[in-house]
Write a protein that holds these residues in place. Sequence first.
Motif, PDB file in Angstrom:
ATOM      1  N   PHE A  98       0.794  -1.229   0.000  1.00 18.73           N
ATOM      2  CA  PHE A  98       0.000   0.000   0.000  1.00 18.73           C
ATOM      3  C   PHE A  98       0.828   1.282   0.000  1.00 18.73           C
ATOM      4  O   PHE A  98       0.276   2.367  -0.137  1.00 18.73           O
ATOM      5  N   GLN A  99       2.132   1.179   0.214  1.00 22.52           N
ATOM      6  CA  GLN A  99       2.996   2.347   0.370  1.00 22.52           C
ATOM      7  C   GLN A  99       2.584   3.171   1.586  1.00 22.52           C
ATOM      8  O   GLN A  99       2.744   4.401   1.612  1.00 22.52           O
ATOM      9  N   MET A 100       2.023   2.504   2.590  1.00 24.06           N
ATOM     10  CA  MET A 100       1.662   3.150   3.852  1.00 24.06           C
ATOM     11  C   MET A 100       1.542   2.087   4.928  1.00 24.06           C
ATOM     12  O   MET A 100       1.413   0.898   4.618  1.00 24.06           O
ATOM     13  N   GLN A 101       1.580   2.531   6.160  1.00 18.92           N
ATOM     14  CA  GLN A 101       1.437   1.623   7.279  1.00 18.92           C
ATOM     15  C   GLN A 101      -0.044   1.282   7.494  1.00 18.92           C
ATOM     16  O   GLN A 101      -0.927   1.999   7.042  1.00 18.92           O
ATOM     17  N   LYS A 102      -0.272   0.211   8.213  1.00 22.51           N
ATOM     18  CA  LYS A 102      -1.633  -0.264   8.461  1.00 22.51           C
ATOM     19  C   LYS A 102      -2.459   0.782   9.215  1.00 22.51           C
ATOM     20  O   LYS A 102      -3.619   1.023   8.889  1.00 22.51           O
ATOM     21  N   TYR A 103      -1.868   1.430  10.208  1.00 21.38           N
ATOM     22  CA  TYR A 103      -2.598   2.430  10.982  1.00 21.38           C
ATOM     23  C   TYR A 103      -2.980   3.632  10.113  1.00 21.38           C
ATOM     24  O   TYR A 103      -4.020   4.256  10.337  1.00 21.38           O
ATOM     25  N   GLN A 104      -2.152   3.938   9.104  1.00 19.83           N
ATOM     26  CA  GLN A 104      -2.478   5.040   8.203  1.00 19.83           C
ATOM     27  C   GLN A 104      -3.677   4.680   7.324  1.00 19.83           C
ATOM     28  O   GLN A 104      -4.562   5.509   7.090  1.00 19.83           O
ATOM     29  N   PHE A 105      -3.703   3.438   6.853  1.00 13.05           N
ATOM     30  CA  PHE A 105      -4.849   2.980   6.067  1.00 13.05           C
ATOM     31  C   PHE A 105      -6.120   3.038   6.905  1.00 13.05           C
ATOM     32  O   PHE A 105      -7.160   3.519   6.442  1.00 13.05           O
ATOM     33  N   GLU A 106      -6.045   2.546   8.131  1.00 13.49           N
ATOM     34  CA  GLU A 106      -7.214   2.549   9.006  1.00 13.49           C
ATOM     35  C   GLU A 106      -7.671   3.968   9.329  1.00 13.49           C
ATOM     36  O   GLU A 106      -8.865   4.234   9.446  1.00 13.49           O
ATOM     37  N   TYR A 107      -6.720   4.884   9.463  1.00 12.76           N
ATOM     38  CA  TYR A 107      -7.052   6.291   9.705  1.00 12.76           C
ATOM     39  C   TYR A 107      -7.827   6.862   8.518  1.00 12.76           C
ATOM     40  O   TYR A 107      -8.856   7.527   8.691  1.00 12.76           O
ATOM     41  N   LEU A 108      -7.333   6.589   7.304  1.00 16.74           N
ATOM     42  CA  LEU A 108      -8.019   7.078   6.099  1.00 16.74           C
ATOM     43  C   LEU A 108      -9.409   6.452   5.980  1.00 16.74           C
ATOM     44  O   LEU A 108     -10.374   7.141   5.633  1.00 16.74           O
ATOM     45  N   LEU A 109      -9.501   5.161   6.252  1.00 14.05           N
ATOM     46  CA  LEU A 109     -10.795   4.483   6.179  1.00 14.05           C
ATOM     47  C   LEU A 109     -11.775   5.096   7.175  1.00 14.05           C
ATOM     48  O   LEU A 109     -12.946   5.321   6.843  1.00 14.05           O
ATOM     49  N   ASP A 110     -11.309   5.382   8.364  1.00 12.45           N
ATOM     50  CA  ASP A 110     -12.167   6.002   9.367  1.00 12.45           C
ATOM     51  C   ASP A 110     -12.665   7.377   8.902  1.00 12.45           C
ATOM     52  O   ASP A 110     -13.817   7.738   9.150  1.00 12.45           O
ATOM     53  N   LEU A 113      -8.797  -0.239  -3.425  1.00 11.56           N
ATOM     54  CA  LEU A 113      -8.635  -0.017  -4.864  1.00 11.56           C
ATOM     55  C   LEU A 113      -7.999   1.336  -5.144  1.00 11.56           C
ATOM     56  O   LEU A 113      -7.067   1.446  -5.953  1.00 11.56           O
ATOM     57  N   THR A 114      -8.457   2.368  -4.464  1.00 10.23           N
ATOM     58  CA  THR A 114      -7.937   3.716  -4.690  1.00 10.23           C
ATOM     59  C   THR A 114      -6.485   3.839  -4.250  1.00 10.23           C
ATOM     60  O   THR A 114      -5.657   4.400  -4.975  1.00 10.23           O
ATOM     61  N   ILE A 115      -6.164   3.314  -3.080  1.00 10.12           N
ATOM     62  CA  ILE A 115      -4.779   3.382  -2.594  1.00 10.12           C
ATOM     63  C   ILE A 115      -3.859   2.593  -3.515  1.00 10.12           C
ATOM     64  O   ILE A 115      -2.745   3.025  -3.827  1.00 10.12           O
ATOM     65  N   ARG A 116      -4.315   1.460  -3.978  1.00  9.77           N
ATOM     66  CA  ARG A 116      -3.514   0.645  -4.906  1.00  9.77           C
ATOM     67  C   ARG A 116      -3.270   1.408  -6.208  1.00  9.77           C
ATOM     68  O   ARG A 116      -2.175   1.367  -6.765  1.00  9.77           O
ATOM     69  N   TYR A 117      -4.286   2.098  -6.698  1.00  9.03           N
ATOM     70  CA  TYR A 117      -4.151   2.909  -7.915  1.00  9.03           C
ATOM     71  C   TYR A 117      -3.107   4.009  -7.710  1.00  9.03           C
ATOM     72  O   TYR A 117      -2.235   4.216  -8.559  1.00  9.03           O
ATOM     73  N   LEU A 118      -3.189   4.687  -6.588  1.00  8.46           N
ATOM     74  CA  LEU A 118      -2.253   5.776  -6.316  1.00  8.46           C
ATOM     75  C   LEU A 118      -0.841   5.267  -6.019  1.00  8.46           C
ATOM     76  O   LEU A 118       0.142   5.903  -6.379  1.00  8.46           O
ATOM     77  N   ALA A 119      -0.738   4.104  -5.385  1.00  7.96           N
ATOM     78  CA  ALA A 119       0.571   3.574  -4.987  1.00  7.96           C
ATOM     79  C   ALA A 119       1.328   2.948  -6.150  1.00  7.96           C
ATOM     80  O   ALA A 119       2.554   3.016  -6.201  1.00  7.96           O
ATOM     81  N   THR A 120       0.623   2.331  -7.083  1.00 10.10           N
ATOM     82  CA  THR A 120       1.315   1.586  -8.137  1.00 10.10           C
ATOM     83  C   THR A 120       1.385   2.317  -9.464  1.00 10.10           C
ATOM     84  O   THR A 120       2.259   2.041 -10.269  1.00 10.10           O
ATOM     85  N   GLY A 121       0.439   3.189  -9.721  1.00  8.87           N
ATOM     86  CA  GLY A 121       0.391   3.827 -11.033  1.00  8.87           C
ATOM     87  C   GLY A 121      -0.187   2.911 -12.097  1.00  8.87           C
ATOM     88  O   GLY A 121      -0.077   3.178 -13.283  1.00  8.87           O
ATOM     89  N   ALA A 122      -0.814   1.816 -11.676  1.00 15.44           N
ATOM     90  CA  ALA A 122      -1.415   0.882 -12.632  1.00 15.44           C
ATOM     91  C   ALA A 122      -2.586   1.558 -13.343  1.00 15.44           C
ATOM     92  O   ALA A 122      -3.230   2.456 -12.798  1.00 15.44           O
ATOM     93  N   SER A 123      -2.856   1.102 -14.548  1.00 11.77           N
ATOM     94  CA  SER A 123      -3.979   1.672 -15.292  1.00 11.77           C
ATOM     95  C   SER A 123      -5.291   1.176 -14.702  1.00 11.77           C
ATOM     96  O   SER A 123      -5.340   0.154 -14.008  1.00 11.77           O
ATOM     97  N   GLN A 124      -6.355   1.883 -15.014  1.00  7.59           N
ATOM     98  CA  GLN A 124      -7.668   1.487 -14.516  1.00  7.59           C
ATOM     99  C   GLN A 124      -8.088   0.145 -15.105  1.00  7.59           C
ATOM    100  O   GLN A 124      -8.750  -0.650 -14.431  1.00  7.59           O
ATOM    101  N   LEU A 125      -7.700  -0.126 -16.321  1.00  6.66           N
ATOM    102  CA  LEU A 125      -8.026  -1.405 -16.942  1.00  6.66           C
ATOM    103  C   LEU A 125      -7.292  -2.554 -16.236  1.00  6.66           C
ATOM    104  O   LEU A 125      -7.871  -3.610 -15.991  1.00  6.66           O
ATOM    105  N   ASP A 126      -6.027  -2.337 -15.882  1.00 11.91           N
ATOM    106  CA  ASP A 126      -5.279  -3.348 -15.120  1.00 11.91           C
ATOM    107  C   ASP A 126      -5.956  -3.642 -13.786  1.00 11.91           C
ATOM    108  O   ASP A 126      -6.096  -4.794 -13.383  1.00 11.91           O
ATOM    109  N   LEU A 127      -6.366  -2.586 -13.105  1.00 12.40           N
ATOM    110  CA  LEU A 127      -7.039  -2.763 -11.821  1.00 12.40           C
ATOM    111  C   LEU A 127      -8.374  -3.470 -11.995  1.00 12.40           C
ATOM    112  O   LEU A 127      -8.779  -4.267 -11.145  1.00 12.40           O
ATOM    113  N   SER A 128      -9.038  -3.195 -13.092  1.00 13.32           N
ATOM    114  CA  SER A 128     -10.305  -3.848 -13.380  1.00 13.32           C
ATOM    115  C   SER A 128     -10.128  -5.358 -13.448  1.00 13.32           C
ATOM    116  O   SER A 128     -10.921  -6.115 -12.883  1.00 13.32           O
TER     117      SER A 128
END
Length: 180
Positions: free
Chosen positions: A65-77, A102-117
Amino acid sequence: MDLFRNGISRLISKTTVMYMLYQDIWTTREMWVHDLILHGNDKSEFLLAEEILESSNEEKCHQYFQMQKYQFEYLLDKVESIISKKVTFWRSAIQAKRRLILTIRYLATGASQLDLSFSFRIGHSTVRTILRETMSALWKALVNEVMPPHTPKKWLEIAEEFNFRWQCPNCIGALDGKHV
């Protein structure tokens, strides 16, 4: 009265033609949801991401995710109430946690939307909608925390700290991740 009847008959004929056209379109459609998407929930990347979040391995979480677990949980909250969708009789909604994954993965990897699909086994138009809604929610939830106040004094303080930490004079911020 004659004008009224002519108007009604034209409206009925137009409605009949439109109904026949739509009926023809709907009956010729090959499939509404592709089999890869319809039967892919048990094979999607969501399972891997959720497993990584549930594990105690912070290194793997940061790598994924390019972030720590607590950061993900903070964003989710922060955004869960904004991006949650209602489950209906017709469809089950994609959970807020999965939308953020999905959004964090898109921002962290730079993958295309079709790849993520393909990776997450959801439609590409759904990926586009989720990204737009979730990034908008992140902006609304975090703008007051992340953006500095618009005072020259505060900007100078930030520039001094940035220069001390990163040796970049006259700089008040930097962006990383998705290249726009």
